[in-house]
Enzyme design. Structure first.
Site, PDB file in Angstrom:
ATOM      1  N   ARG A  12      -1.949   8.782   0.738  1.00 39.01           N
ATOM      2  CA  ARG A  12      -0.442   8.416   0.214  1.00 39.01           C
ATOM      3  C   ARG A  12      -1.314   8.114  -1.216  1.00 39.01           C
ATOM      4  NH1 ARG A  12       2.714   3.031   0.073  1.00 39.01           N
ATOM      5  NH2 ARG A  12       4.486   3.982  -1.249  1.00 39.01           N
ATOM      6  N   ASN A  28       5.928  -1.249   4.514  1.00 39.75           N
ATOM      7  CA  ASN A  28       5.173  -1.805   4.008  1.00 39.75           C
ATOM      8  C   ASN A  28       5.511  -2.770   4.264  1.00 39.75           C
ATOM      9  OD1 ASN A  28       4.994   0.511   2.612  1.00 39.75           O
ATOM     10  ND2 ASN A  28       4.929  -0.058   0.474  1.00 39.75           N
ATOM     11  N   HIS A  63       6.124   4.629  -8.412  1.00 42.06           N
ATOM     12  CA  HIS A  63       5.215   3.167  -8.366  1.00 42.06           C
ATOM     13  C   HIS A  63       4.794   2.022  -8.848  1.00 42.06           C
ATOM     14  CE1 HIS A  63       2.268   1.364  -4.572  1.00 42.06           C
ATOM     15  NE2 HIS A  63       2.297   0.752  -5.424  1.00 42.06           N
ATOM     16  N   GLU A 111       8.829  -0.063  -3.000  1.00 39.33           N
ATOM     17  CA  GLU A 111       8.872  -0.939  -2.706  1.00 39.33           C
ATOM     18  C   GLU A 111       9.374  -2.026  -3.801  1.00 39.33           C
ATOM     19  OE1 GLU A 111       5.618  -3.290  -2.659  1.00 39.33           O
ATOM     20  OE2 GLU A 111       4.807  -3.102  -0.467  1.00 39.33           O
ATOM     21  N   TYR A 126       2.680  -6.804   5.468  1.00 35.28           N
ATOM     22  CA  TYR A 126       1.687  -7.862   5.433  1.00 35.28           C
ATOM     23  C   TYR A 126       1.473  -8.888   5.864  1.00 35.28           C
ATOM     24  CZ  TYR A 126       0.301  -4.118   1.568  1.00 35.28           C
ATOM     25  OH  TYR A 126       0.052  -2.917   0.920  1.00 35.28           O
ATOM     26  N   GLU A 129       1.944   1.241   4.523  1.00 39.49           N
ATOM     27  CA  GLU A 129       0.759   0.525   3.986  1.00 39.49           C
ATOM     28  C   GLU A 129       0.742  -0.855   4.779  1.00 39.49           C
ATOM     29  OE1 GLU A 129       1.812  -1.772   0.017  1.00 39.49           O
ATOM     30  OE2 GLU A 129       1.380   0.452  -1.201  1.00 39.49           O
TER      31      GLU A 129
END
Ligand code: PNW
Length: 462
Positions: A76, A294, A120, A166, A296, A368
């Site tokens: 990606r 994504n 992005h 995002e 985290y 991600e």
């Protein structure tokens, strides 16, 4: 049930143009808002810029070879809009097209599937200066044109498209607290920027389905979201956790999967939240073939008490201005990454289940997931056990979620290599492969070697 991931599970890694390409002032690339942000004193640690970055522009062949050696099935990356249209609206820069053609062809020659993000965060600077960027609805037409150029030039070979990366970050970090480009600080602009991003995403989706259906690809949006656990089992803390999820993810996902903003946002944000017309609702609703995620970290959420300082908790950890009225905190037993993000693998599984429940079990790709570890020496980087353990534990929880029926189809580790970590500059290292910033040499770390074995066994070792 077998321990394996689904048979066609996609294993990949991800990067973004501004973070790795370099050659920022070369080959006809125009300036982006991130070039301007880097040039603004005090905005980026160490005054770092994207001028050279990982020099991927010149070293992409080496990088693709490295991906092949690691056994990645998919890669990606994002296209730098100002490389394609230097001023964001007019002429096409053929050298930019040629670069991405070389990259895409090289990936395909090595049997690696390109997954391409159209945006992005590197908005062409003139669109910001002359048109107020995402704050101006005109951006929808501009993004439509730019997307069309990409589909037209690359869509014969690219079958997986991500419109925006995002939008939450671009809205909140870029227009709310100003720690990302364009560095604006406002309590209303994030909602306007987000609104125009949703409309731009939807427009690109519709154009693809209408004019490029013959290319037979899929196209969707990637949102980022942390998970929120209630601090206590009191009803108001449970409600605070849910509200926090709605302000983070449902803000962007509800319009697409349900047709409008969440009711709680309308109530709490009031007239600062733009409204969709009926026609816009129809255009946005259903405009994503998959749910790009994504993820985290996780935090605890609670109903704020009188003296809780809401604003202090948002910098980089996923709150949304004071509007959501949620107090965020950490569980002291949680380990932290070097970005101070909590390492909470079960949050990944619980988030996947939350998405499946709210949005009627969509196809999900984790586009991600990764862990920041400062690695002062090559030896330490080579033994990045913390990152390996992070990937492994998050993947384990993902697999458990799949076993409960979540339709997760792929996983992209962030990131292929150390890179420009936005306002933190080059010192926060997410890479599976080390980049020596002096020599620009690349070398897979332990986590990359581990992922490589994992891919070979389709996750049976997890
Ligand atoms: C993502 N937050 O950024 C981006 O897509 C990547 O470009 C970036 O390198 C990576 O995650 C690591 O930071 C985020 O504050 C930045 O919640 C901030 C947040 C989330 C994601």
């Amino acid at each position: 049930m077998s321990k394996n991931f689904p048979e066609n599970f996609v294993w990949g890694s991800a990067t973004a143009s501004f973070q790795i390409e370099g050659a920022a002032k070369q080959y006809g690339r125009g300036a982006s808002i991130w070039d301007a942000f880097c040039a603004t004193p005090g905005k980026v640690e160490g005054g770092h810029t994207g001028d050279i970055a990982c020099d991927h522009y010149h070293r992409f062949e080496e990088d693709v070879k490295m991906m092949k050696e690691l056994g990645l099935q998919a890669y990606r990356f994002s296209i730098a809009w100002p490389r394609i249209q230097p001023d964001g609206k007019g002429e096409i820069n053929q050298e930019g097209i040629d670069f991405y053609n070389r990259l895409i062809d090289c990936l395909l020659e090595h049997g690696i599937e390109p997954w391409v993000t159209l945006y992005h965060w590197d908005l062409p600077l003139p669109l910001q200066i002359e048109h107020d960027g995402w704050l101006n609805k005109d951006i929808v037409d501009r993004f439509e044109k730019y997307s069309g150029i990409c589909f037209e030039n690359f869509g014969d070979r690219v079958k997986n498209w991500i419109t925006l990366n995002e939008p939450w970050c671009a809205a909140v970090l870029g227009h709310g607290i100003g720690v990302h480009a364009p560095g604006r600080i406002s309590s209303s602009e994030p909602y306007i920027a987000a609104h125009n991003m949703l409309l731009s995403h939807a427009r690109a989706y519709r154009v693809y389905k209408k004019d490029f259906a013959h290319q037979e690809g899929t196209i969707g949006i990637t949102n980022n979201c942390d998970f929120r656990y209630p601090l206590t089992d009191k009803a108001e803390d449970i409600a605070a956790a849910e509200r926090s999820m709605e302000f983070f993810l449902a803000w962007f996902a509800d319009p697409i999967w349900k047709g409008d903003y969440p009711a709680v946002m309308k109530e709490y944000v009031g007239e600062r939240l733009p409204e969709f017309s009926e026609e816009e609702k129809r255009e946005v609703f259903g405009s994503s073939d998959f749910f790009g995620l994504n993820h985290y970290t996780s935090m605890l959420a609670s109903e704020p008490s009188e003296d809780d300082n809401l604003v202090s908790d948002i910098a980089g950890n996923g709150g949304m201005i004071d509007d959501q009225k949620v107090f965020l905190s950490d569980d002291p037993t949680w380990e932290k990454s070097h970005m101070q993000w909590n390492i909470v693998p079960e949050g990944c599984g619980d988030l996947l289940k939350w998405i499946a429940a709210r949005y009627d079990n969509p196809i999900i790709y984790i586009t991600e997931n990764g862990c920041a570890c400062d690695e002062p020496s090559a030896e330490i980087a080579d033994n990045d056990l913390m990152r390996k353990n992070y990937y492994e534990s998050y993947l384990r929880e993902s697999r458990k979620a799949i076993e409960t029926g979540v339709d997760l189809r792929g996983y992209f580790a962030w990131s292929l290599m150390d890179n420009f970590e936005w306002s933190f500059g080059y010192n926060r290292r997410f890479g599976m492969c080390r980049v020596d910033y002096e020599t620009l040499e690349r070398k897979p770390k332990m986590s990359a070697r581990w992922l490589s074995q994992t891919i070979a066994q389709n996750g049976e070792n997890i």
